[in-house]
Design an enzyme around this catalytic site. Structure first.
Site, PDB file in Angstrom:
ATOM      1  N   LYS A  70       0.849  -1.201   0.000  1.00  0.00           N
ATOM      2  CA  LYS A  70       0.000   0.000   0.000  1.00  0.00           C
ATOM      3  C   LYS A  70       0.881   1.247   0.000  1.00  0.00           C
ATOM      4  CE  LYS A  70      -3.862   1.961   2.687  1.00  0.00           C
ATOM      5  NZ  LYS A  70      -4.740   1.767   3.867  1.00  0.00           N
ATOM      6  N   SER A 145      -9.754   1.988   2.956  1.00  0.00           N
ATOM      7  CA  SER A 145      -8.840   2.709   2.087  1.00  0.00           C
ATOM      8  C   SER A 145      -7.834   1.815   1.349  1.00  0.00           C
ATOM      9  CB  SER A 145      -8.072   3.744   2.917  1.00  0.00           C
ATOM     10  OG  SER A 145      -7.233   3.094   3.849  1.00  0.00           O
ATOM     11  N   SER A 169      -9.953  -0.388   7.149  1.00  0.00           N
ATOM     12  CA  SER A 169      -9.370  -0.279   5.806  1.00  0.00           C
ATOM     13  C   SER A 169      -8.721  -1.529   5.242  1.00  0.00           C
ATOM     14  CB  SER A 169      -8.337   0.849   5.777  1.00  0.00           C
ATOM     15  OG  SER A 169      -9.010   2.046   5.582  1.00  0.00           O
TER      16      SER A 169
END
Ligand code: GLN
Length: 482
Positions: A70, A145, A169
């Protein structure tokens, strides 16, 4: 057997050439639609393969396993932007501990994955790189997210990815994309090198298609790190060892009533179906009122923005990335940089957070929120006297359509109603696929365990996975290059 073990064996036994595999893999992920990846580490991948091909494979848990990262985790000399214009051009001076642990065990970072800006969002639509497609339906959101991480695994681009979870997330995008995502106990995995959103809630965790893949990744990720003041020293544990198929017998599962009566009907139906399968394999299912979901959501949206407003104050146009050069004084430059560098959702959080911390309001909002956080945590502690596992839908709906909630922050916030209280309490939780809705979109089941009981959590999840027999979107053979 999951994808990591199978791929590792193919490399170990030289049935598959690592070099050929990576040539094909990089070509595939670089041309893949969906916007999950935002950059690639071609040179680093080549170096890693050269290195690994001269090593004894037995020394590496993740020998040659491709890993997506990420875009809020540092990898030395690589860009890290948190999907924000504000960090454009910035490169990490060092590598995050969690990423380093993975590299040390032979995992090969292949690229950075899309996300909501500074990890604030639930649909991956607040990204400077644009939204991520849900691989099951490109008109639907991937969740957020960590949308890029979930979508990359679901689309079969990587067998393993890292995400971060502050309020859901990891678990919510895992649910939306039909993959497994685990949020470890707070303090289990080092946050050093993870760009901070809300430091008392943030935790790094693994994404993969199967529970045993996630367990192998957790084995690698955790460990005490003196660089993170909240890192916890724990005795060594192996999470991937010996899942016990029969172990649902006698497990007491508490199901919060509130999460089974609101939300999408076919989501709840899929959960109920899975619960009755669990029951017929020995689990004891009981419904209970959690009582504090609304309060937990409100509390999170005070505490997380408060911490974010403080953490993000460092992005001022002086030290990191982007600078707005239209202003003539230092103060104006900082204001202009922050005004034009941050997206709307991030600015909304900063304004909210600054407000709740301001003198005169601190006790009324932040102080009160901290007290409610204590009440939520105590509620879980009490529930865990009666139950081994708390189980619910991961999110009230399956993946919604792109644009559906973009102009309604509250609707977006509600999508984390089941995941947020877990972060407030610092508990470990996992989301795994447990069926599909009437439109064919995956439904995620969330399991929550007591603090540091990841072994129990993974074991239970493994049993549920066997009962459900979920079919992934992309077959294992494609991911394994077979
Ligand atoms: N969706 C939640 C938020 O917007 C949680 C985000 C996260 O876990 N990073 O804050």
């Amino acid at each position: 057997m999951g994808r990591i073990q199978r791929l590792r064996t193919l490399f170990y036994t030289k049935q598959l050439s690592m070099r050929d595999y990576y040539t094909a893999l990089l070509a595939r992920i670089q041309s893949a639609p969906g916007n999950a990846f935002i950059s690639f580490f071609d040179d680093e991948v080549a170096t890693a393969i050269d290195y690994l091909s001269q090593q004894d494979p037995n020394r590496f848990t993740g020998f040659g396993i491709p890993l997506g990262i990420k875009d809020n985790m540092c990898l030395a000399n690589q860009p890290v932007t948190c999907a924000s214009k504000l960090l454009a051009g910035y490169r990490s001076p060092y590598t995050a501990t969690a990423v380093q642990y993975m590299i040390d065990q032979g995992f090969v970072p292949v690229g950075r994955l899309n996300m909501d800006e500074f990890a604030m969002g639930s649909a991956n639509e607040y990204s400077v790189y644009g939204p991520v497609d849900n691989p099951w339906n490109p008109d639907a959101v991937s969740g957020g997210s960590s949308g890029g991480s979930a979508a990359a695994v679901a689309a079969g681009l990587v067998p393993a990815a890292l995400g971060s979870d502050t309020g859901g997330s990891i678990r919510q995008p895992a649910a939306f994309c039909g993959v497994v995502g685990l949020k470890p106990t707070y303090g289990r995995v080092s946050r050093y090198g993870l760009v901070a959103f809300a430091s008392s809630l943030d935790q790094i965790g693994p994404f993969a298609q199967y529970v045993d893949d996630v367990a192998i990744m957790l084995d690698t990720l955790c460990g005490f790190d003196p660089q993170d003041a909240t890192s916890v020293k724990r005795p060594d544990e192996c999470f991937s060892d010996g899942f016990e198929w029969a172990s649902l017998h006698g497990i007491r599962v508490g199901v919060p009533n509130e999460l089974m009566t609101s939300g999408q009907a076919d989501v709840n139906a899929a959960i109920r179906r899975t619960l009755s399968q669990m029951e017929s394999h020995g689990a004891i299912i009981d419904y209970v009122d959690f009582k504090y979901f609304d309060e937990a959501l409100a509390t999170y949206y005070i505490i997380a923005p408060a911490e974010a407003s403080s953490n993000l104050s460092r992005f001022d146009g002086v030290r990191y990335g982007y600078r707005d050069t239209s202003a003539t004084t230092l103060k104006d430059m900082m204001a202009a940089t922050r005004s034009t560098g941050f997206g709307d959702e991030v600015k909304r959080r900063i304004i909210l957070g600054t407000y709740v911390l301001s003198s005169g309001y601190y006790d009324a909002f932040y102080g009160k929120a901290q007290r409610v956080r204590g009440i939520v945590t105590k509620r879980y502690a009490d529930l865990f006297k009666q139950y081994d596992i708390i189980c619910s839908p991961t999110a009230p709906t399956t993946a919604f359509k792109k644009g559906e909630h973009t102009n309604d922050p509250l609707a977006m916030y509600l999508s984390d109603i089941a995941t947020i209280p877990v972060n407030l309490a610092g508990l470990p939780a996992i989301s795994l696929p447990c069926g599909r809705d009437s439109a064919g979109m995956p439904v995620g089941m969330q399991l929550v365990a007591p603090w540091f009981q990841e072994k129990l959590l993974l074991n239970t999840a493994y049993c549920v996975e066997q009962l459900v027999g979920f079919t992934p979107l992309v077959s294992d053979d494609v991911v394994l290059g077979q």
